[in-house]
Write an enzyme that holds these catalytic residues in place. Structure first.
Site, PDB file in Angstrom:
ATOM      1  N   GLU A   1      35.610  39.485  56.395  1.00 56.95           N
ATOM      2  CA  GLU A   1      36.621  39.818  55.384  1.00 56.95           C
ATOM      3  C   GLU A   1      37.302  41.134  55.757  1.00 56.95           C
ATOM      4  OE1 GLU A   1      38.770  39.135  53.412  1.00 56.95           O
ATOM      5  OE2 GLU A   1      38.083  38.988  51.344  1.00 56.95           O
ATOM      6  N   ASP A   2      38.541  41.289  55.315  1.00 56.57           N
ATOM      7  CA  ASP A   2      39.252  42.543  55.606  1.00 56.57           C
ATOM      8  C   ASP A   2      38.767  43.674  54.719  1.00 56.57           C
ATOM      9  OD1 ASP A   2      40.360  41.459  53.280  1.00 56.57           O
ATOM     10  OD2 ASP A   2      42.438  41.625  53.923  1.00 56.57           O
TER      11      ASP A   2
ATOM     12  N   ASP B   1      37.226  44.930  47.847  1.00 50.95           N
ATOM     13  CA  ASP B   1      37.915  45.758  46.850  1.00 50.95           C
ATOM     14  C   ASP B   1      37.192  45.534  45.517  1.00 50.95           C
ATOM     15  OD1 ASP B   1      40.052  47.437  45.935  1.00 50.95           O
ATOM     16  OD2 ASP B   1      41.144  45.691  45.266  1.00 50.95           O
TER      17      ASP B   1
ATOM     18  N   PHE C   1      45.595  52.293  48.282  1.00 53.62           N
ATOM     19  CA  PHE C   1      46.073  51.017  48.802  1.00 53.62           C
ATOM     20  C   PHE C   1      46.387  51.186  50.277  1.00 53.62           C
ATOM     21  CE2 PHE C   1      48.876  47.485  49.674  1.00 53.62           C
ATOM     22  CZ  PHE C   1      48.191  46.461  49.044  1.00 53.62           C
TER      23      PHE C   1
ATOM     24  N   ARG D   1      51.068  44.016  58.587  1.00 54.34           N
ATOM     25  CA  ARG D   1      49.822  43.426  59.117  1.00 54.34           C
ATOM     26  C   ARG D   1      49.639  43.740  60.605  1.00 54.34           C
ATOM     27  NH1 ARG D   1      47.684  39.768  55.303  1.00 54.34           N
ATOM     28  NH2 ARG D   1      49.181  38.580  54.097  1.00 54.34           N
TER      29      ARG D   1
END
Ligand code: IMP
Length: 184
Positions: A108-109, A112, A161, A174
């Site tokens: 997963e990136d 959060d 963010f 990206r």
């Protein structure tokens, strides 16, 4: 202009502030790959990337794992063009193959709120893999709403963010080779 230099990118994207430079990212991804290769030496895993954010991380990570791994993808609806989670989670692309009795490592990136990961793990667990673990590039502890057991974590970051290295804002950024904070 030499775009292997992070600062050269900032001239094109002055709204960004680098949080994790590309060299630091690459070194940590190699470390994670080595650790995973040791832990899974006897059981090469199926890497499950969560689209679209994990693509760049997965691509680099698997090239640091000298084992016969394979990979597959799922896609889960998330924020869209917003920077805040709606809390709505939905599987929009499933795996191509069954995972019953396979060693699965979800890549997963970012962890959060944890809503995406916890939903995905719930779905995958029902298919009875031999093992199921998570490797996340980033984790924002201040934002966690659901506790998720993370086997491998690249970096813990503050509640900002971030974009780059697969992570986007409205599908932009990206392709940055580093992780940056988006100002404004
Ligand atoms: P969750 O809140 O842990 O469910 O995260 C859901 C998804 O939101 C992640 O997989 C990312 O794709 C995206 N996301 C969360 N935080 C950020 C961020 O700081 N930048 C870009 N995308 C993010």
């Amino acid at each position: 202009m030499n775009y292997s230099n992070d600062d050269a990118w900032l001239k094109r994207f002055p709204e960004l502030e680098i949080l994790i430079p590309s060299e630091t990212l690459q070194a940590r991804v190699r470390e994670l790959g080595c650790q995973i290769a040791q832990d899974y030496a006897a059981n090469p895993p199926l890497l499950v990337g969560v689209l679209k954010g994990s693509l760049v991380f997965l691509a680099d990570l698997m090239r640091s794992i000298p084992l016969p791994v394979s990979y597959d993808f799922v896609a889960i609806s998330s924020y869209g063009a917003e920077t805040q989670s709606t809390g709505q989670v939905r599987l929009i692309k499933d795996l191509d193959s069954p995972i019953h009795k396979r060693h699965v490592l979800v890549v997963e990136d970012i962890y959060d709120t944890g809503l995406t990961l916890s939903y995905l793990l719930g779905q995958l667990r029902q298919r009875e893999p031999a093992s199921l673990k998570v490797c996340t590039l980033l984790s924002k502890p201040e934002r966690h709403q659901v506790e998720v057991d993370i086997a491998y974590c690249g970096f813990t970051i503050p509640d900002r963010f971030v974009v780059g290295y697969g992570l986007d804002y409205a599908e932009r950024y990206r392709n940055l080779p580093f992780i940056a904070v988006l100002n404004g």
